[in-house]
Write a protein that holds these residues in place. Structure first.
Motif, PDB file in Angstrom:
ATOM      1  N   ALA A 274      47.575  35.719  34.301  1.00 22.22           N
ATOM      2  CA  ALA A 274      46.149  35.478  34.088  1.00 22.22           C
ATOM      3  C   ALA A 274      45.420  36.689  33.521  1.00 22.22           C
ATOM      4  O   ALA A 274      44.343  36.548  32.949  1.00 22.22           O
ATOM      5  CB  ALA A 274      45.493  35.044  35.396  1.00 22.22           C
ATOM      6  N   GLY A 275      45.972  37.872  33.675  1.00 21.82           N
ATOM      7  CA  GLY A 275      45.355  39.050  33.070  1.00 21.82           C
ATOM      8  C   GLY A 275      43.931  39.264  33.543  1.00 21.82           C
ATOM      9  O   GLY A 275      43.672  39.314  34.749  1.00 21.82           O
ATOM     10  N   PRO A 276      42.954  39.366  32.626  1.00 18.34           N
ATOM     11  CA  PRO A 276      41.581  39.660  33.029  1.00 18.34           C
ATOM     12  C   PRO A 276      40.907  38.516  33.769  1.00 18.34           C
ATOM     13  O   PRO A 276      39.821  38.696  34.333  1.00 18.34           O
ATOM     14  CB  PRO A 276      40.874  39.928  31.693  1.00 18.34           C
ATOM     15  CG  PRO A 276      41.665  39.165  30.693  1.00 18.34           C
ATOM     16  CD  PRO A 276      43.087  39.269  31.165  1.00 18.34           C
TER      17      PRO A 276
ATOM     18  N   GLY B  63      44.774  40.588  46.083  1.00 16.79           N
ATOM     19  CA  GLY B  63      45.037  41.883  46.689  1.00 16.79           C
ATOM     20  C   GLY B  63      45.682  42.858  45.744  1.00 16.79           C
ATOM     21  O   GLY B  63      46.400  43.777  46.160  1.00 16.79           O
ATOM     22  N   ALA B  64      45.434  42.680  44.444  1.00 14.05           N
ATOM     23  CA  ALA B  64      46.005  43.563  43.425  1.00 14.05           C
ATOM     24  C   ALA B  64      45.056  43.587  42.236  1.00 14.05           C
ATOM     25  O   ALA B  64      44.407  42.591  41.929  1.00 14.05           O
ATOM     26  CB  ALA B  64      47.380  43.067  42.987  1.00 14.05           C
ATOM     27  N   PRO B  65      44.960  44.714  41.541  1.00 16.14           N
ATOM     28  CA  PRO B  65      44.033  44.805  40.406  1.00 16.14           C
ATOM     29  C   PRO B  65      44.383  43.825  39.289  1.00 16.14           C
ATOM     30  O   PRO B  65      45.555  43.595  38.990  1.00 16.14           O
ATOM     31  CB  PRO B  65      44.202  46.251  39.927  1.00 16.14           C
ATOM     32  CG  PRO B  65      44.817  46.982  41.074  1.00 16.14           C
ATOM     33  CD  PRO B  65      45.667  45.985  41.785  1.00 16.14           C
ATOM     34  N   ALA B  66      43.359  43.247  38.684  1.00 16.58           N
ATOM     35  CA  ALA B  66      43.555  42.427  37.489  1.00 16.58           C
ATOM     36  C   ALA B  66      43.815  43.346  36.297  1.00 16.58           C
ATOM     37  O   ALA B  66      43.305  44.466  36.241  1.00 16.58           O
ATOM     38  CB  ALA B  66      42.336  41.557  37.231  1.00 16.58           C
ATOM     39  N   LEU B  67      44.616  42.864  35.351  1.00 15.94           N
ATOM     40  CA  LEU B  67      45.024  43.662  34.201  1.00 15.94           C
ATOM     41  C   LEU B  67      44.644  42.979  32.903  1.00 15.94           C
ATOM     42  O   LEU B  67      44.646  41.755  32.807  1.00 15.94           O
ATOM     43  CB  LEU B  67      46.536  43.890  34.231  1.00 15.94           C
ATOM     44  CG  LEU B  67      47.104  44.626  35.441  1.00 15.94           C
ATOM     45  CD1 LEU B  67      48.631  44.595  35.417  1.00 15.94           C
ATOM     46  CD2 LEU B  67      46.601  46.065  35.471  1.00 15.94           C
ATOM     47  N   SER B  68      44.361  43.783  31.884  1.00 16.86           N
ATOM     48  CA  SER B  68      44.011  43.264  30.570  1.00 16.86           C
ATOM     49  C   SER B  68      44.488  44.251  29.517  1.00 16.86           C
ATOM     50  O   SER B  68      45.051  45.301  29.835  1.00 16.86           O
ATOM     51  CB  SER B  68      42.504  43.054  30.463  1.00 16.86           C
ATOM     52  OG  SER B  68      42.134  42.479  29.230  1.00 16.86           O
ATOM     53  N   ALA B  69      44.254  43.893  28.257  1.00 20.31           N
ATOM     54  CA  ALA B  69      44.599  44.827  27.189  1.00 20.31           C
ATOM     55  C   ALA B  69      43.816  46.122  27.333  1.00 20.31           C
ATOM     56  O   ALA B  69      44.339  47.217  27.125  1.00 20.31           O
ATOM     57  CB  ALA B  69      44.322  44.188  25.833  1.00 20.31           C
ATOM     58  N   SER B  70      42.526  46.005  27.704  1.00 19.41           N
ATOM     59  CA  SER B  70      41.649  47.167  27.865  1.00 19.41           C
ATOM     60  C   SER B  70      40.792  46.988  29.113  1.00 19.41           C
ATOM     61  O   SER B  70      40.611  45.874  29.597  1.00 19.41           O
ATOM     62  CB  SER B  70      40.746  47.333  26.636  1.00 19.41           C
ATOM     63  OG  SER B  70      41.503  47.506  25.460  1.00 19.41           O
ATOM     64  N   ARG B  71      40.261  48.070  29.602  1.00 18.75           N
ATOM     65  CA  ARG B  71      39.416  48.031  30.786  1.00 18.75           C
ATOM     66  C   ARG B  71      38.120  47.289  30.474  1.00 18.75           C
ATOM     67  O   ARG B  71      37.535  47.455  29.407  1.00 18.75           O
ATOM     68  CB  ARG B  71      39.103  49.462  31.250  1.00 18.75           C
ATOM     69  CG  ARG B  71      38.395  49.565  32.586  1.00 18.75           C
ATOM     70  CD  ARG B  71      38.192  51.029  32.960  1.00 18.75           C
ATOM     71  NE  ARG B  71      37.643  51.190  34.297  1.00 18.75           N
ATOM     72  CZ  ARG B  71      36.344  51.137  34.597  1.00 18.75           C
ATOM     73  NH1 ARG B  71      35.460  50.939  33.619  1.00 18.75           N
ATOM     74  NH2 ARG B  71      35.926  51.298  35.842  1.00 18.75           N
ATOM     75  N   ARG B  72      37.646  46.510  31.440  1.00 19.08           N
ATOM     76  CA  ARG B  72      36.400  45.788  31.271  1.00 19.08           C
ATOM     77  C   ARG B  72      35.928  45.293  32.630  1.00 19.08           C
ATOM     78  O   ARG B  72      36.612  45.463  33.645  1.00 19.08           O
ATOM     79  CB  ARG B  72      36.538  44.622  30.300  1.00 19.08           C
ATOM     80  CG  ARG B  72      37.468  43.519  30.757  1.00 19.08           C
ATOM     81  CD  ARG B  72      37.373  42.282  29.862  1.00 19.08           C
ATOM     82  NE  ARG B  72      36.098  41.600  29.996  1.00 19.08           N
ATOM     83  CZ  ARG B  72      35.151  41.593  29.066  1.00 19.08           C
ATOM     84  NH1 ARG B  72      35.323  42.236  27.939  1.00 19.08           N
ATOM     85  NH2 ARG B  72      34.016  40.961  29.264  1.00 19.08           N
ATOM     86  N   ILE B  73      34.784  44.637  32.635  1.00 25.02           N
ATOM     87  CA  ILE B  73      34.260  43.996  33.839  1.00 25.02           C
ATOM     88  C   ILE B  73      34.396  42.488  33.675  1.00 25.02           C
ATOM     89  O   ILE B  73      34.032  41.929  32.636  1.00 25.02           O
ATOM     90  CB  ILE B  73      32.771  44.352  34.059  1.00 25.02           C
ATOM     91  CG1 ILE B  73      32.605  45.867  34.218  1.00 25.02           C
ATOM     92  CG2 ILE B  73      32.229  43.614  35.276  1.00 25.02           C
ATOM     93  CD1 ILE B  73      33.252  46.443  35.451  1.00 25.02           C
ATOM     94  N   ASN B  74      34.946  41.827  34.675  1.00 29.69           N
ATOM     95  CA  ASN B  74      34.972  40.370  34.676  1.00 29.69           C
ATOM     96  C   ASN B  74      33.542  39.885  34.896  1.00 29.69           C
ATOM     97  O   ASN B  74      32.940  40.171  35.934  1.00 29.69           O
ATOM     98  CB  ASN B  74      35.887  39.864  35.796  1.00 29.69           C
ATOM     99  CG  ASN B  74      36.010  38.340  35.816  1.00 29.69           C
ATOM    100  OD1 ASN B  74      35.037  37.624  35.644  1.00 29.69           O
ATOM    101  ND2 ASN B  74      37.215  37.864  36.058  1.00 29.69           N
ATOM    102  N   PRO B  75      32.939  39.145  33.942  1.00 32.02           N
ATOM    103  CA  PRO B  75      31.529  38.779  34.046  1.00 32.02           C
ATOM    104  C   PRO B  75      31.224  37.814  35.173  1.00 32.02           C
ATOM    105  O   PRO B  75      30.095  37.723  35.635  1.00 32.02           O
ATOM    106  CB  PRO B  75      31.230  38.144  32.680  1.00 32.02           C
ATOM    107  CG  PRO B  75      32.544  37.642  32.204  1.00 32.02           C
ATOM    108  CD  PRO B  75      33.552  38.634  32.703  1.00 32.02           C
ATOM    109  N   MET B  76      32.219  37.065  35.636  1.00 33.29           N
ATOM    110  CA  MET B  76      31.973  36.112  36.714  1.00 33.29           C
ATOM    111  C   MET B  76      32.053  36.784  38.081  1.00 33.29           C
ATOM    112  O   MET B  76      31.180  36.616  38.919  1.00 33.29           O
ATOM    113  CB  MET B  76      32.988  34.972  36.619  1.00 33.29           C
ATOM    114  CG  MET B  76      32.759  34.037  35.448  1.00 33.29           C
ATOM    115  SD  MET B  76      31.191  33.159  35.575  1.00 33.29           S
ATOM    116  CE  MET B  76      31.615  31.878  36.752  1.00 33.29           C
ATOM    117  N   GLY B  77      33.109  37.548  38.308  1.00 37.41           N
ATOM    118  CA  GLY B  77      33.270  38.181  39.613  1.00 37.41           C
ATOM    119  C   GLY B  77      32.670  39.575  39.690  1.00 37.41           C
ATOM    120  O   GLY B  77      32.597  40.161  40.767  1.00 37.41           O
ATOM    121  N   MET B  78      32.232  40.116  38.527  1.00 41.32           N
ATOM    122  CA  MET B  78      31.704  41.483  38.446  1.00 41.32           C
ATOM    123  C   MET B  78      32.683  42.486  39.061  1.00 41.32           C
ATOM    124  O   MET B  78      32.315  43.383  39.809  1.00 41.32           O
ATOM    125  CB  MET B  78      30.333  41.574  39.121  1.00 41.32           C
ATOM    126  CG  MET B  78      29.278  40.705  38.455  1.00 41.32           C
ATOM    127  SD  MET B  78      29.121  41.028  36.659  1.00 41.32           S
ATOM    128  CE  MET B  78      28.531  42.705  36.647  1.00 41.32           C
TER     129      MET B  78
END
Length: 412
Positions: free
Chosen positions: A107-109, A117-132
Motif C-alpha cells: 500500500a505504500g503511502p 504498527g510500522a511506518p508507511a513508505l513511499s517514493a518520497s517523504r510526505r504527509i498522508n492528507p487523510m490521516g495527517m
C-alpha cells in the motif's frame, strides 16, 4: 498493431497458462473480511457467490506482500499462516467452476502506519492528507526487500492454489507512487526520468515472473491517470505499458485510473456518498467529512465504459492482452470492449449488487444490471463490503472506522 477477430466474451479464453470459462473478471474490491489478516468464512462466501454467479475469474483484493504494506492491520498479508485459509478459499471458488487471482501489492503511502504498527513508505517523504501522518521515503534496502516480498507473495499464491496473481501498480500505492511525478521527488536511479520512475514496476514484474515461471498467470493493474495535476498521466502510461510488453513478464494488464491517496472518487464516477461516510464515523470525524469531504471526495459524472477513451490509446500502442475496467455492466458494453480489441473485461460494483449477474447475462443477452452507481457501497468497506440495496447492512463494530484508509475504496 495487429487486427484480431472479435472474440465472444462468454466463450472460454486463455490467460497465460490458465483457461478461463469466459472473459469476465471480478475486479479487486476491498472486502474487509480478514480479521487477524487471514481468510474468514465471510471472505470465502463472498468470492464463492461471485464464482457461482458465472465470472471467469474472481480477484481477492489487497493481499499485502509485507506487514507494513497493509491498508490496515486486518488486511490479508501473504505469509505461511495465511495459506490454510487461502487454500479453502481457492478450493471453494474452483468448485464453482471459476478461476481465482490474488491481487498482491504494497500500500505504500496509503498504508495505515498506526494500525500496522510500522511506518508507511513511499517514493518520497510526505504527509498522508487523510490521516495527517508522516509517510517515509523508502530506502534502497526497502525497495529491494519489497520487490523480493512480491516474489514471496506469488510463491504463497501458488502454494495456496491460485490461478493468477495481479501485481498492484495503480492508485498511488507503493509502486504507483514511484511512477507519479508529484509523489516521486527522488534523485537516485528510481527518480527523475520516466525510465527511472518505471524501474520499480519493471523490476517487480520480473521478480514475480522469475518465481512463478509459467505455473500461473501474472497480471498487473496499472494507472493510466492519477486524476491529480502533476500526477502520472496517459502519455507516460502508454510508454510504461510498452516497456512492460517488451519485458515479457506479464500475461495481461488491467487498466485503471485514480489515486486512493489524493483523489479516490476519480476511479468510480458518480456521486460521492458523503452522508453515508459521515454516518459511520465518530462525531469528530463526521464533522470533518461534513465540512471538508467535498474537497477530497469529488463527484464525477458517471457513464458506461468511462475508461474506454483513455484505454483505447494504450490499446493502439501494444499487442499484449489488456483488461478493460470501468462502467461495464451489460453485454452490450462487453461486446464493445471486445470490438475495440480488449481481451478481457473487469467488473466490480455491479457484481456487489448482483453476484449472479453474469449467469443472468448468459441466459438473456439483453439483461441489465441493477447497479445504479450510487456509490453507497463505498462506506461499507469499513465493515464488510456489500451493496446496501441488495442485502441488509451488517452492524458496525465500534472503533473499526478509520479515515486514514482511503485506499480501501476501490470498486469499478
Amino acid at each position: 498493431m495487429s487486427r484480431k477477430a472479435v472474440p465472444d466474451v462468454l466463450a472460454p479464453a486463455q490467460l497465460g497458462p490458465v483457461t478461463l470459462r469466459n472473459r469476465i473478471i471480478k475486479s479487486a474490491t476491498f472486502e474487509h473480511m480478514s480479521p487477524g489478516a487471514v481468510v474468514s468464512d465471510d471472505l470465502i462466501e463472498f468470492h464463492r457467490r461471485v464464482a457461482a454467479g458465472g465470472v471467469g475469474m474472481t480477484t481477492v483484493a489487497y493481499c499485502a506482500v509485507a506487514p507494513e504494506g497493509r491498508t490496515e492491520a486486518d488486511q490479508l498479508w501473504m505469509r505461511e499462516e495465511a495459506v490454510p485459509g487461502l487454500r479453502r478459499l481457492t478450493e471453494a471458488v474452483h468448485a464453482e467452476g471459476a478461476a481465482i487471482s490474488a491481487q498482491i501489492g504494497h500500500a505504500g503511502p496509503v498504508a495505515n502506519g498506526k494500525s500496522n504498527g510500522a511506518p508507511a513508505l513511499s517514493a518520497s517523504r510526505r504527509i498522508n492528507p487523510m490521516g495527517m501522518k508522516v509517510v517515509h521515503a523508502a530506502t534502497l534496502a526497502d525497495i529491494g526487500r519489497i520487490r523480493t516480498a512480491h516474489g514471496a507473495a506469488a510463491r504463497y499464491a501458488i502454494e495456496s492454489g491460485f490461478d493468477a496473481v495481479e501485481i498492484h501498480f495503480g492508485h498511488n500505492y507503493f509502486a504507483s507512487s514511484f511512477l507519479s511525478p508529484i509523489l516521486n521527488r527522488r534523485s537516485d536511479a528510481y527518480g527523475g526520468s520516466l525510465e527511472n520512475r518505471a524501474r520499480l514496476v519493471r523490476e517487480t514484474a520480473a521478480e514475480v515472473r522469475a518465481v512463478v515461471g509459467d505455473s500461473i498467470a501474472v497480471l498487473a493493474k496499472l494507472n493510466m491517470d492519477d486524476g491529480v495535476p502533476g500526477g502520472f498521466w496517459l502519455d507516460e502510461a502508454i510508454q510504461v505499458t510498452k516497456w512492460l510488453e517488451e519485458d515479457g513478464n506479464l500475461d495481461a494488464v488491467e487498466l485503471t485510473i485514480g489515486s486512493s491517496l489524493l483523489n479516490p472518487m476519480y476511479l468510480f464516477k458518480g456521486e460521492a456518498p458523503l452522508n453515508e461516510f459521515g454516518a459511520i464515523m465518530p462525531p469528530v470525524m463526521r464533522l470533518g467529512v461534513k465540512l471538508l469531504g467535498k474537497h477530497f471526495l469529488h463527484s464525477y459524472p458517471y457513464e458506461d465504459l468511462f475508461m474506454l477513451d483513455a484505454a483505447r490509446q494504450i490499446r493502439a500502442n501494444v499487442d499484449m492482452p489488456l483488461v478493460l475496467l470501468g462502467g461495464i455492466t451489460d453485454k452490450a458494453a462487453m461486446d464493445t470492449a471486445m470490438a475495440e480489441g480488449f481481451e478481457f473485461v473487469a467488473m466490480a460494483r455491479a457484481l456487489l449488487r448482483e453476484p449472479d449477474l453474469i449467469n443472468r447475462i448468459a441466459a438473456d443477452h439483453s439483461a441489465k444490471s441493477l447497479c445504479i452507481h450510487c456509490n453507497k457501497c463505498m462506506p461499507t468497506i469499513f465493515y464488510k463490503t456489500h451493496c446496501v440495496l441488495a442485502v441488509p447492512e451488517p452492524p458496525v463494530r465500534p472503533g473499526v472506522v478509520d479515515l486514514s484508509v482511503p485506499e480501501s475504496v476501490e470498486m469499478s
